[in-house]
Design a protein around this motif. Structure first.
Motif, PDB file in Angstrom:
ATOM      1  N   LEU A   3      47.409  54.631  40.391  1.00 33.74           N
ATOM      2  CA  LEU A   3      46.209  54.059  39.760  1.00 33.74           C
ATOM      3  C   LEU A   3      46.424  53.986  38.247  1.00 33.74           C
ATOM      4  O   LEU A   3      46.056  53.015  37.583  1.00 33.74           O
ATOM      5  N   HIS A  13      35.906  43.498  36.705  1.00 32.43           N
ATOM      6  CA  HIS A  13      37.246  44.059  36.514  1.00 32.43           C
ATOM      7  C   HIS A  13      37.234  45.159  35.454  1.00 32.43           C
ATOM      8  O   HIS A  13      37.858  46.200  35.610  1.00 32.43           O
ATOM      9  N   TRP A  73      39.227  54.901  36.867  1.00 34.25           N
ATOM     10  CA  TRP A  73      40.345  55.789  36.524  1.00 34.25           C
ATOM     11  C   TRP A  73      39.881  57.148  35.960  1.00 34.25           C
ATOM     12  O   TRP A  73      40.230  58.187  36.517  1.00 34.25           O
ATOM     13  N   VAL A 133      38.753  45.033  44.470  1.00 36.72           N
ATOM     14  CA  VAL A 133      39.606  44.310  45.414  1.00 36.72           C
ATOM     15  C   VAL A 133      38.832  43.144  46.044  1.00 36.72           C
ATOM     16  O   VAL A 133      39.319  42.017  46.105  1.00 36.72           O
ATOM     17  N   SER A 179      48.641  51.140  37.488  1.00 41.36           N
ATOM     18  CA  SER A 179      47.903  49.885  37.603  1.00 41.36           C
ATOM     19  C   SER A 179      47.049  49.640  36.357  1.00 41.36           C
ATOM     20  O   SER A 179      46.982  48.533  35.832  1.00 41.36           O
ATOM     21  N   TYR A 233      37.915  49.554  35.665  1.00 41.94           N
ATOM     22  CA  TYR A 233      38.758  50.472  34.900  1.00 41.94           C
ATOM     23  C   TYR A 233      38.101  51.844  34.794  1.00 41.94           C
ATOM     24  O   TYR A 233      38.767  52.851  34.599  1.00 41.94           O
ATOM     25  N   VAL A 243      47.493  51.456  45.901  1.00 42.66           N
ATOM     26  CA  VAL A 243      46.542  52.545  45.617  1.00 42.66           C
ATOM     27  C   VAL A 243      45.493  52.604  46.727  1.00 42.66           C
ATOM     28  O   VAL A 243      45.186  53.678  47.252  1.00 42.66           O
ATOM     29  N   HIS A 247      50.821  44.367  38.890  1.00 41.47           N
ATOM     30  CA  HIS A 247      49.510  45.010  38.728  1.00 41.47           C
ATOM     31  C   HIS A 247      48.710  44.899  40.033  1.00 41.47           C
ATOM     32  O   HIS A 247      48.127  45.876  40.517  1.00 41.47           O
ATOM     33  N   ARG A 248      48.731  43.719  40.641  1.00 34.61           N
ATOM     34  CA  ARG A 248      47.967  43.504  41.869  1.00 34.61           C
ATOM     35  C   ARG A 248      48.556  44.314  43.030  1.00 34.61           C
ATOM     36  O   ARG A 248      47.844  44.995  43.768  1.00 34.61           O
ATOM     37  N   SER A 260      47.889  47.983  42.730  1.00 34.24           N
ATOM     38  CA  SER A 260      46.479  48.283  43.033  1.00 34.24           C
ATOM     39  C   SER A 260      46.249  48.310  44.539  1.00 34.24           C
ATOM     40  O   SER A 260      45.516  49.171  45.043  1.00 34.24           O
ATOM     41  N   LEU A 282      36.908  50.729  43.071  1.00 33.21           N
ATOM     42  CA  LEU A 282      38.167  50.051  43.396  1.00 33.21           C
ATOM     43  C   LEU A 282      37.965  49.033  44.517  1.00 33.21           C
ATOM     44  O   LEU A 282      38.539  47.944  44.490  1.00 33.21           O
TER      45      LEU A 282
END
Ligand code: HEM
Length: 374
Positions: free
Chosen positions: A28, A133, A140, A115, A31, A137, A64, A57-58, A61, A111
Protein backbone atom coordinates in the motif's frame (compact mmCIF):
# COMPACT_ATOMS: atom_id res chain seq x y z
CA UNK A 1 9.64 -39.12 28.83
CA UNK A 2 7.53 -37.57 26.26
CA UNK A 3 3.87 -37.33 26.74
CA UNK A 4 1.94 -36.47 23.63
CA UNK A 5 1.77 -32.78 22.96
CA UNK A 6 -1.04 -31.49 25.02
CA UNK A 7 -2.20 -28.49 23.10
CA UNK A 8 -2.17 -27.06 19.64
CA UNK A 9 0.05 -24.08 19.01
CA UNK A 10 -1.02 -20.89 17.30
CA UNK A 11 -2.95 -21.55 14.11
CA UNK A 12 -1.33 -21.08 10.72
CA UNK A 13 -4.05 -18.48 10.09
CA UNK A 14 -2.57 -16.27 12.79
CA UNK A 15 0.84 -16.27 11.10
CA UNK A 16 -0.78 -15.69 7.71
CA UNK A 17 -2.88 -12.84 9.04
CA UNK A 18 0.20 -11.12 10.44
CA UNK A 19 2.30 -11.79 7.34
CA UNK A 20 -0.34 -10.60 4.87
CA UNK A 21 -0.97 -7.51 7.03
CA UNK A 22 2.71 -6.56 6.94
CA UNK A 23 3.07 -7.16 3.19
CA UNK A 24 -0.21 -5.34 2.48
CA UNK A 25 1.08 -2.29 4.34
CA UNK A 26 4.35 -2.41 2.39
CA UNK A 27 2.56 -2.64 -0.95
CA UNK A 28 0.00 0.00 0.00
CA UNK A 29 2.93 2.28 0.81
CA UNK A 30 4.51 1.50 -2.57
CA UNK A 31 1.22 2.29 -4.27
CA UNK A 32 0.89 5.62 -2.41
CA UNK A 33 4.49 6.58 -3.24
CA UNK A 34 3.97 5.69 -6.92
CA UNK A 35 0.73 7.67 -6.95
CA UNK A 36 2.26 10.72 -5.29
CA UNK A 37 5.39 10.78 -7.46
CA UNK A 38 3.82 9.47 -10.65
CA UNK A 39 2.83 12.82 -12.05
CA UNK A 40 6.23 14.44 -11.57
CA UNK A 41 8.30 15.17 -14.59
CA UNK A 42 11.30 13.08 -13.59
CA UNK A 43 8.98 10.13 -13.47
CA UNK A 44 8.37 10.61 -17.14
CA UNK A 45 11.99 9.87 -18.03
CA UNK A 46 12.38 7.53 -21.01
CA UNK A 47 13.14 4.55 -18.78
CA UNK A 48 10.05 5.19 -16.71
CA UNK A 49 7.36 6.42 -19.07
CA UNK A 50 4.29 7.83 -17.37
CA UNK A 51 2.04 5.00 -18.56
CA UNK A 52 4.42 2.42 -17.03
CA UNK A 53 4.33 4.17 -13.64
CA UNK A 54 0.54 4.40 -13.83
CA UNK A 55 0.25 0.71 -14.73
CA UNK A 56 2.57 -0.24 -11.86
CA UNK A 57 0.57 1.95 -9.47
CA UNK A 58 -2.66 0.26 -10.57
CA UNK A 59 -1.27 -3.28 -10.44
CA UNK A 60 0.28 -2.79 -7.01
CA UNK A 61 -3.05 -1.41 -5.73
CA UNK A 62 -4.90 -4.47 -7.03
CA UNK A 63 -2.33 -6.70 -5.36
CA UNK A 64 -3.00 -4.83 -2.10
CA UNK A 65 -6.70 -5.66 -2.39
CA UNK A 66 -5.93 -9.34 -3.04
CA UNK A 67 -3.61 -9.46 -0.03
CA UNK A 68 -6.18 -7.71 2.13
CA UNK A 69 -8.82 -10.27 1.21
CA UNK A 70 -6.41 -12.93 2.43
CA UNK A 71 -5.56 -10.85 5.51
CA UNK A 72 -9.24 -10.49 6.40
CA UNK A 73 -10.08 -14.13 5.68
CA UNK A 74 -7.22 -15.44 7.82
CA UNK A 75 -8.11 -13.03 10.67
CA UNK A 76 -11.66 -14.40 10.66
CA UNK A 77 -10.67 -18.06 10.21
CA UNK A 78 -8.04 -17.89 12.96
CA UNK A 79 -10.89 -17.96 15.42
CA UNK A 80 -8.84 -16.69 18.34
CA UNK A 81 -10.66 -13.37 18.49
CA UNK A 82 -14.34 -12.82 17.75
CA UNK A 83 -13.85 -11.22 14.32
CA UNK A 84 -16.48 -11.59 11.60
CA UNK A 85 -16.51 -10.75 7.91
CA UNK A 86 -18.90 -7.89 8.71
CA UNK A 87 -16.24 -6.38 10.98
CA UNK A 88 -14.00 -6.09 7.93
CA UNK A 89 -16.37 -3.69 6.15
CA UNK A 90 -18.39 -2.00 8.91
CA UNK A 91 -15.94 0.09 10.90
CA UNK A 92 -15.93 0.30 14.69
CA UNK A 93 -18.61 -2.36 15.25
CA UNK A 94 -16.43 -5.32 16.23
CA UNK A 95 -16.36 -6.86 19.68
CA UNK A 96 -12.57 -7.12 19.43
CA UNK A 97 -10.59 -3.88 19.63
CA UNK A 98 -13.36 -1.88 17.95
CA UNK A 99 -11.34 1.27 17.30
CA UNK A 100 -8.16 -0.36 16.00
CA UNK A 101 -9.86 -3.06 13.95
CA UNK A 102 -12.36 -0.41 12.81
CA UNK A 103 -9.51 1.65 11.36
CA UNK A 104 -8.53 -1.40 9.30
CA UNK A 105 -12.11 -1.72 8.05
CA UNK A 106 -12.25 2.00 7.24
CA UNK A 107 -9.01 1.77 5.32
CA UNK A 108 -10.29 -1.27 3.42
CA UNK A 109 -13.57 0.53 2.58
CA UNK A 110 -11.66 3.53 1.22
CA UNK A 111 -9.57 1.24 -0.95
CA UNK A 112 -12.66 -0.56 -2.22
CA UNK A 113 -14.22 2.81 -3.11
CA UNK A 114 -11.04 3.65 -4.96
CA UNK A 115 -11.04 0.42 -6.97
CA UNK A 116 -14.74 0.59 -7.83
CA UNK A 117 -14.59 4.24 -8.91
CA UNK A 118 -11.47 3.52 -10.95
CA UNK A 119 -13.32 0.79 -12.80
CA UNK A 120 -16.13 3.20 -13.73
CA UNK A 121 -13.82 6.16 -14.14
CA UNK A 122 -15.04 7.06 -17.64
CA UNK A 123 -18.66 7.23 -16.54
CA UNK A 124 -17.86 9.08 -13.34
CA UNK A 125 -15.94 11.92 -14.92
CA UNK A 126 -12.37 12.90 -14.15
CA UNK A 127 -13.09 15.49 -11.44
CA UNK A 128 -15.25 13.20 -9.30
CA UNK A 129 -12.84 10.31 -9.75
CA UNK A 130 -9.89 12.48 -8.77
CA UNK A 131 -11.65 13.74 -5.63
CA UNK A 132 -12.30 10.15 -4.52
CA UNK A 133 -8.76 9.21 -5.41
CA UNK A 134 -7.36 11.83 -3.03
CA UNK A 135 -9.68 10.60 -0.31
CA UNK A 136 -8.34 7.11 -0.87
CA UNK A 137 -4.85 8.27 0.06
CA UNK A 138 -6.30 8.71 3.55
CA UNK A 139 -6.53 4.92 3.70
CA UNK A 140 -2.77 4.78 4.16
CA UNK A 141 -2.36 6.64 7.51
CA UNK A 142 -5.52 4.92 8.75
CA UNK A 143 -3.97 1.52 7.87
CA UNK A 144 -0.72 2.49 9.61
CA UNK A 145 -2.62 3.28 12.82
CA UNK A 146 -4.60 0.03 12.47
CA UNK A 147 -1.40 -2.03 12.16
CA UNK A 148 0.26 -0.29 15.10
CA UNK A 149 -2.86 -0.48 17.25
CA UNK A 150 -3.81 -4.08 16.72
CA UNK A 151 -0.77 -5.87 15.32
CA UNK A 152 0.88 -8.58 17.37
CA UNK A 153 4.29 -7.53 16.15
CA UNK A 154 4.25 -3.81 16.88
CA UNK A 155 7.00 -4.15 19.47
CA UNK A 156 9.16 -6.38 17.37
CA UNK A 157 12.07 -4.59 15.72
CA UNK A 158 11.37 -5.75 12.16
CA UNK A 159 7.72 -4.69 12.23
CA UNK A 160 8.58 -1.39 13.85
CA UNK A 161 11.36 -0.93 11.28
CA UNK A 162 9.00 -1.78 8.43
CA UNK A 163 6.46 0.76 9.68
CA UNK A 164 9.16 3.44 10.05
CA UNK A 165 10.40 2.74 6.50
CA UNK A 166 6.82 3.00 5.17
CA UNK A 167 6.18 6.30 6.98
CA UNK A 168 9.59 7.65 5.87
CA UNK A 169 8.96 6.71 2.22
CA UNK A 170 5.59 8.46 2.09
CA UNK A 171 6.98 11.50 3.90
CA UNK A 172 9.83 11.87 1.39
CA UNK A 173 7.47 11.35 -1.56
CA UNK A 174 5.05 13.99 -0.27
CA UNK A 175 7.85 16.47 0.36
CA UNK A 176 9.33 15.92 -3.10
CA UNK A 177 5.90 16.42 -4.58
CA UNK A 178 5.31 19.59 -2.54
CA UNK A 179 8.75 20.87 -3.46
CA UNK A 180 8.08 20.40 -7.16
CA UNK A 181 4.54 21.67 -7.22
CA UNK A 182 3.99 24.28 -9.89
CA UNK A 183 3.95 28.03 -9.54
CA UNK A 184 1.12 29.40 -7.46
CA UNK A 185 1.38 26.69 -4.86
CA UNK A 186 4.21 28.31 -2.84
CA UNK A 187 1.70 29.52 -0.25
CA UNK A 188 0.69 25.96 0.42
CA UNK A 189 4.21 24.61 0.83
CA UNK A 190 4.83 25.58 4.42
CA UNK A 191 1.39 24.49 5.77
CA UNK A 192 1.67 21.19 3.87
CA UNK A 193 5.19 20.66 5.20
CA UNK A 194 4.11 21.40 8.79
CA UNK A 195 1.00 19.20 8.44
CA UNK A 196 2.96 16.14 7.27
CA UNK A 197 5.55 16.65 9.99
CA UNK A 198 2.82 16.99 12.65
CA UNK A 199 1.13 13.79 11.39
CA UNK A 200 4.37 11.83 11.67
CA UNK A 201 5.03 13.27 15.14
CA UNK A 202 1.47 12.28 16.10
CA UNK A 203 1.97 8.67 14.93
CA UNK A 204 5.31 8.49 16.80
CA UNK A 205 3.83 9.85 20.05
CA UNK A 206 0.85 7.49 19.81
CA UNK A 207 3.14 4.49 19.26
CA UNK A 208 5.39 5.37 22.18
CA UNK A 209 2.54 6.11 24.59
CA UNK A 210 0.21 3.33 23.41
CA UNK A 211 1.22 0.05 21.75
CA UNK A 212 4.79 0.14 23.05
CA UNK A 213 3.63 0.36 26.65
CA UNK A 214 2.60 -2.59 28.80
CA UNK A 215 -1.10 -3.23 29.18
CA UNK A 216 -1.94 -2.07 25.67
CA UNK A 217 -3.95 -5.22 24.90
CA UNK A 218 -6.40 -4.30 27.64
CA UNK A 219 -6.50 -0.62 26.73
CA UNK A 220 -6.94 -1.44 23.04
CA UNK A 221 -10.25 -3.14 23.77
CA UNK A 222 -9.41 -6.84 23.88
CA UNK A 223 -12.39 -8.64 25.39
CA UNK A 224 -11.76 -9.64 28.99
CA UNK A 225 -12.35 -13.28 28.14
CA UNK A 226 -9.28 -13.23 25.90
CA UNK A 227 -6.98 -11.66 28.43
CA UNK A 228 -5.31 -14.94 29.34
CA UNK A 229 -7.68 -15.70 32.12
CA UNK A 230 -5.87 -13.22 34.29
CA UNK A 231 -8.09 -12.23 37.15
CA UNK A 232 -8.34 -8.45 37.06
CA UNK A 233 -8.22 -8.23 40.83
CA UNK A 234 -5.00 -10.20 41.05
CA UNK A 235 -3.62 -8.35 38.12
CA UNK A 236 -4.45 -4.93 39.30
CA UNK A 237 -5.52 -4.09 35.82
CA UNK A 238 -2.08 -4.68 34.47
CA UNK A 239 -1.59 -6.17 31.11
CA UNK A 240 -2.20 -9.85 30.86
CA UNK A 241 0.52 -12.36 30.34
CA UNK A 242 1.28 -11.90 26.81
CA UNK A 243 2.15 -8.34 27.04
CA UNK A 244 5.26 -9.93 28.06
CA UNK A 245 5.01 -11.56 24.87
CA UNK A 246 7.51 -10.99 22.41
CA UNK A 247 6.12 -11.06 19.12
CA UNK A 248 3.18 -10.16 20.96
CA UNK A 249 4.65 -6.84 20.90
CA UNK A 250 4.18 -6.46 24.47
CA UNK A 251 1.65 -4.15 23.40
CA UNK A 252 1.05 -7.46 22.32
CA UNK A 253 -1.21 -5.71 20.25
CA UNK A 254 -2.34 -8.89 18.81
CA UNK A 255 -2.91 -11.45 21.42
CA UNK A 256 -0.59 -9.55 23.36
CA UNK A 257 -1.46 -8.65 26.74
CA UNK A 258 -3.49 -11.67 26.47
CA UNK A 259 -3.53 -15.11 25.26
CA UNK A 260 -1.03 -16.38 22.86
CA UNK A 261 2.25 -14.68 22.37
CA UNK A 262 5.57 -15.59 20.94
CA UNK A 263 9.09 -14.40 21.55
CA UNK A 264 12.63 -15.07 20.53
CA UNK A 265 14.90 -16.78 23.03
CA UNK A 266 18.59 -16.34 23.61
CA UNK A 267 20.79 -17.66 26.38
CA UNK A 268 23.09 -20.38 27.69
CA UNK A 269 22.91 -24.02 28.63
CA UNK A 270 25.02 -25.71 31.30
CA UNK A 271 25.13 -29.22 32.68
CA UNK A 272 26.35 -30.40 36.06
CA UNK A 273 26.64 -33.85 37.58
CA UNK A 274 24.75 -34.73 40.72
CA UNK A 275 24.45 -37.97 42.60
CA UNK A 276 22.73 -40.46 40.31
CA UNK A 277 22.39 -38.22 37.33
CA UNK A 278 22.76 -34.74 35.89
CA UNK A 279 21.06 -31.37 35.95
CA UNK A 280 20.75 -29.29 32.79
CA UNK A 281 20.17 -25.60 33.33
CA UNK A 282 18.94 -23.46 30.45
CA UNK A 283 18.81 -19.76 31.17
CA UNK A 284 17.13 -17.69 28.45
CA UNK A 285 16.23 -14.10 27.78
CA UNK A 286 13.01 -13.23 25.96
CA UNK A 287 13.70 -10.92 23.06
CA UNK A 288 11.89 -9.60 20.06
CA UNK A 289 9.75 -7.13 21.93
CA UNK A 290 9.22 -8.84 25.23
CA UNK A 291 11.43 -8.36 28.23
CA UNK A 292 11.71 -11.29 30.53
CA UNK A 293 13.49 -14.49 31.41
CA UNK A 294 12.77 -18.16 31.00
CA UNK A 295 14.67 -20.65 33.11
CA UNK A 296 14.39 -24.36 32.54
CA UNK A 297 16.03 -26.96 34.78
CA UNK A 298 15.97 -30.59 33.79
CA UNK A 299 17.03 -33.42 36.07
CA UNK A 300 17.64 -36.96 34.91
CA UNK A 301 20.00 -39.72 34.00
CA UNK A 302 22.38 -39.07 31.09
CA UNK A 303 21.70 -41.26 28.05
CA UNK A 304 24.76 -42.77 26.32
CA UNK A 305 25.38 -40.78 23.16
CA UNK A 306 23.88 -37.57 24.56
CA UNK A 307 20.62 -36.41 26.05
CA UNK A 308 18.87 -36.95 29.31
CA UNK A 309 16.23 -39.36 30.50
CA UNK A 310 14.02 -36.88 32.33
CA UNK A 311 13.08 -37.50 35.94
CA UNK A 312 12.12 -33.97 37.00
CA UNK A 313 11.91 -30.41 35.73
CA UNK A 314 11.33 -26.86 36.84
CA UNK A 315 10.29 -24.00 34.53
CA UNK A 316 10.17 -20.34 35.61
CA UNK A 317 8.94 -17.50 33.43
CA UNK A 318 9.16 -13.85 34.38
CA UNK A 319 8.27 -10.90 32.23
CA UNK A 320 7.76 -7.24 32.92
CA UNK A 321 4.04 -7.30 32.34
CA UNK A 322 3.23 -10.64 33.90
CA UNK A 323 1.38 -10.29 37.16
CA UNK A 324 3.67 -12.80 38.83
CA UNK A 325 6.41 -15.31 38.24
CA UNK A 326 4.88 -18.21 36.31
CA UNK A 327 6.17 -21.57 37.46
CA UNK A 328 5.64 -25.11 36.31
CA UNK A 329 7.04 -28.21 34.67
CA UNK A 330 7.93 -29.73 31.34
CA UNK A 331 5.01 -31.69 29.92
CA UNK A 332 6.77 -33.11 26.92
CA UNK A 333 10.29 -33.04 25.55
CA UNK A 334 11.22 -34.14 22.07
CA UNK A 335 14.69 -33.46 20.76
CA UNK A 336 15.23 -29.74 21.22
CA UNK A 337 11.56 -28.91 21.50
CA UNK A 338 9.56 -28.88 24.68
CA UNK A 339 6.11 -28.15 25.93
CA UNK A 340 5.73 -26.81 29.47
CA UNK A 341 2.83 -25.67 31.59
CA UNK A 342 3.34 -22.75 33.99
CA UNK A 343 0.95 -21.00 36.35
CA UNK A 344 0.84 -17.88 38.47
CA UNK A 345 -1.68 -15.35 39.77
CA UNK A 346 -4.62 -17.40 38.65
CA UNK A 347 -3.56 -17.99 35.06
CA UNK A 348 -1.93 -20.89 33.33
CA UNK A 349 0.13 -20.76 30.18
CA UNK A 350 1.34 -23.52 27.93
CA UNK A 351 4.80 -22.78 26.65
CA UNK A 352 6.03 -24.37 23.48
CA UNK A 353 9.72 -23.80 22.79
CA UNK A 354 11.95 -24.82 19.96
CA UNK A 355 15.64 -24.49 20.76
CA UNK A 356 18.84 -24.64 18.82
CA UNK A 357 21.89 -25.48 20.93
CA UNK A 358 25.48 -24.81 19.91
CA UNK A 359 27.51 -27.55 21.60
CA UNK A 360 30.78 -25.66 21.11
CA UNK A 361 29.78 -22.45 22.86
CA UNK A 362 26.77 -23.66 24.85
CA UNK A 363 24.78 -20.80 23.33
CA UNK A 364 21.07 -21.38 22.94
CA UNK A 365 18.69 -19.62 20.56
CA UNK A 366 15.10 -20.40 19.77
CA UNK A 367 11.50 -19.36 19.80
CA UNK A 368 8.80 -19.49 22.40
CA UNK A 369 5.05 -19.50 21.98
CA UNK A 370 2.77 -19.15 24.98
CA UNK A 371 -0.89 -20.11 24.87
CA UNK A 372 -3.33 -19.65 27.73
CA UNK A 373 -4.54 -22.94 29.12
CA UNK A 374 -7.79 -23.57 30.87
C1 HEM B 1 -5.80 -1.31 4.22
C2 HEM B 1 -6.23 -2.23 5.08
C3 HEM B 1 -5.36 -2.98 6.03
C4 HEM B 1 -4.00 -3.01 6.16
C5 HEM B 1 -2.94 -2.32 5.32
C6 HEM B 1 -3.71 -3.87 7.28
C7 HEM B 1 -2.45 -4.12 7.78
C8 HEM B 1 -2.20 -4.72 8.99
C9 HEM B 1 -0.93 -4.77 9.65
C10 HEM B 1 0.36 -4.15 9.11
C11 HEM B 1 -1.08 -5.45 10.81
C12 HEM B 1 0.00 -5.73 11.85
C13 HEM B 1 0.57 -7.12 11.62
C14 HEM B 1 1.56 -7.53 12.69
O1 HEM B 1 1.72 -6.85 13.71
O2 HEM B 1 2.23 -8.56 12.49
C15 HEM B 1 -2.46 -5.86 10.90
C16 HEM B 1 -3.02 -6.57 11.94
C17 HEM B 1 -4.32 -7.03 11.93
N1 HEM B 1 -5.30 -6.77 11.00
FE1 HEM B 1 -5.11 -5.61 9.39
N2 HEM B 1 -4.89 -4.37 7.77
C18 HEM B 1 -5.92 -3.86 7.04
C19 HEM B 1 -7.27 -4.10 7.19
C20 HEM B 1 -7.79 -5.04 8.05
C21 HEM B 1 -9.18 -5.42 8.11
C22 HEM B 1 -10.30 -4.87 7.23
C23 HEM B 1 -9.29 -6.37 9.09
C24 HEM B 1 -10.58 -7.05 9.48
C25 HEM B 1 -10.72 -8.29 9.67
C26 HEM B 1 -7.97 -6.57 9.66
C27 HEM B 1 -7.64 -7.43 10.69
C28 HEM B 1 -6.45 -7.45 11.37
C29 HEM B 1 -6.18 -8.19 12.58
C30 HEM B 1 -7.18 -9.10 13.33
C31 HEM B 1 -4.87 -7.93 12.93
C32 HEM B 1 -4.12 -8.46 14.16
C33 HEM B 1 -3.38 -9.71 13.71
C34 HEM B 1 -2.46 -10.17 14.82
O3 HEM B 1 -1.35 -9.65 14.89
O4 HEM B 1 -2.87 -11.01 15.62
N3 HEM B 1 -7.09 -5.75 9.01
N4 HEM B 1 -3.13 -5.39 9.78
Amino acid sequence: MSAPLAAAGPSAYWYLSRGTGAVALLLLTASVVLGVLGSLRFAAAPRWPRFAIDALHRDVSLLVIALLLLHILTSVLDGFAPITLTDAVIPFASAYRPLWLGLGALSFDLLLALVITSLVRRRLGYRAWRAIHWLAYASWPVAVLHGLGTGTDTKVWWMLGLTIVCVGAVLVAVWVRIGRAGAGSERLRMPAFVLTLASVAGIAIFTLAGPLQGGWARRAGTPQSLLAGTAPAANGGASAPSSAGGTAGGAAPGRAGAARFSAELRGKISQSSVAGGAVVDISLRLAGGARGRLRVRLGGAPIPGGGLSLTGSQVDLTADSLPAVMQGQIVSLQGQEFLARVSGAGSTLELRASLSIDNQTNAVTGTLTATPAG
